[in-house]
Design a protein around this motif. Structure first.
Motif, PDB file in Angstrom:
ATOM      1  N   PHE A 175      -9.056  -1.569  10.726  1.00 51.72           N
ATOM      2  CA  PHE A 175      -8.359  -0.356  11.162  1.00 51.72           C
ATOM      3  C   PHE A 175      -7.098  -0.138  10.333  1.00 51.72           C
ATOM      4  O   PHE A 175      -6.842   0.960   9.835  1.00 51.72           O
ATOM      5  N   TYR A 176      -6.314  -1.203  10.165  1.00 57.66           N
ATOM      6  CA  TYR A 176      -5.089  -1.094   9.368  1.00 57.66           C
ATOM      7  C   TYR A 176      -5.410  -0.690   7.930  1.00 57.66           C
ATOM      8  O   TYR A 176      -4.745   0.164   7.351  1.00 57.66           O
ATOM      9  N   ASP A 177      -6.422  -1.317   7.331  1.00 59.94           N
ATOM     10  CA  ASP A 177      -6.809  -0.983   5.964  1.00 59.94           C
ATOM     11  C   ASP A 177      -7.173   0.494   5.842  1.00 59.94           C
ATOM     12  O   ASP A 177      -6.760   1.168   4.902  1.00 59.94           O
ATOM     13  N   GLU A 178      -7.956   0.989   6.783  1.00 56.43           N
ATOM     14  CA  GLU A 178      -8.372   2.390   6.759  1.00 56.43           C
ATOM     15  C   GLU A 178      -7.173   3.324   6.880  1.00 56.43           C
ATOM     16  O   GLU A 178      -7.083   4.340   6.167  1.00 56.43           O
ATOM     17  N   GLN A 179      -6.268   3.017   7.776  1.00 56.03           N
ATOM     18  CA  GLN A 179      -5.097   3.872   7.977  1.00 56.03           C
ATOM     19  C   GLN A 179      -4.204   3.905   6.744  1.00 56.03           C
ATOM     20  O   GLN A 179      -3.730   4.969   6.341  1.00 56.03           O
ATOM     21  N   ALA A 194      -5.163   3.305   3.666  1.00 59.76           N
ATOM     22  CA  ALA A 194      -5.922   4.014   2.629  1.00 59.76           C
ATOM     23  C   ALA A 194      -5.812   5.529   2.802  1.00 59.76           C
ATOM     24  O   ALA A 194      -5.889   6.271   1.817  1.00 59.76           O
ATOM     25  N   GLN A 195      -5.619   5.991   4.036  1.00 58.93           N
ATOM     26  CA  GLN A 195      -5.475   7.419   4.316  1.00 58.93           C
ATOM     27  C   GLN A 195      -4.047   7.910   4.124  1.00 58.93           C
ATOM     28  O   GLN A 195      -3.747   9.071   4.371  1.00 58.93           O
ATOM     29  N   GLY A 196      -3.161   7.020   3.707  1.00 60.86           N
ATOM     30  CA  GLY A 196      -1.784   7.422   3.427  1.00 60.86           C
ATOM     31  C   GLY A 196      -0.799   7.161   4.548  1.00 60.86           C
ATOM     32  O   GLY A 196       0.364   7.559   4.463  1.00 60.86           O
TER      33      GLY A 196
END
Length: 60
Positions: free
Chosen positions: A18-22, A24-26
């Motif tokens: 979840f942290y990685d995705e967030q 990556a989205q800026g």
């Protein structure tokens, strides 16, 4: 990148993804090492500034 660091700190695989995705989205990831009182103060300040997600983890 966050995944490796997170595993060393006792954060679940699901939460690390979840942290990685967030990120990556800026979005930002902020890690704070503090006393309970300092964490409460930080949470209050961040909420006033529009904090969207607050999670507290006990680090190993």
């Amino acid at each position: 990148m966050i995944l490796g660091a997170a595993f060393g700190q006792g954060i679940s695989t699901k939460q690390a993804h979840f942290y990685d995705e967030q990120v990556a989205q800026g979005h930002y990831l902020l890690a704070i090492e503090a006393s309970k009182a300092e964490l409460q103060q930080a949470q209050s300040i961040l909420k006033d500034e529009g904090l969207q997600n607050w999670t507290e983890h006990q680090m190993l």
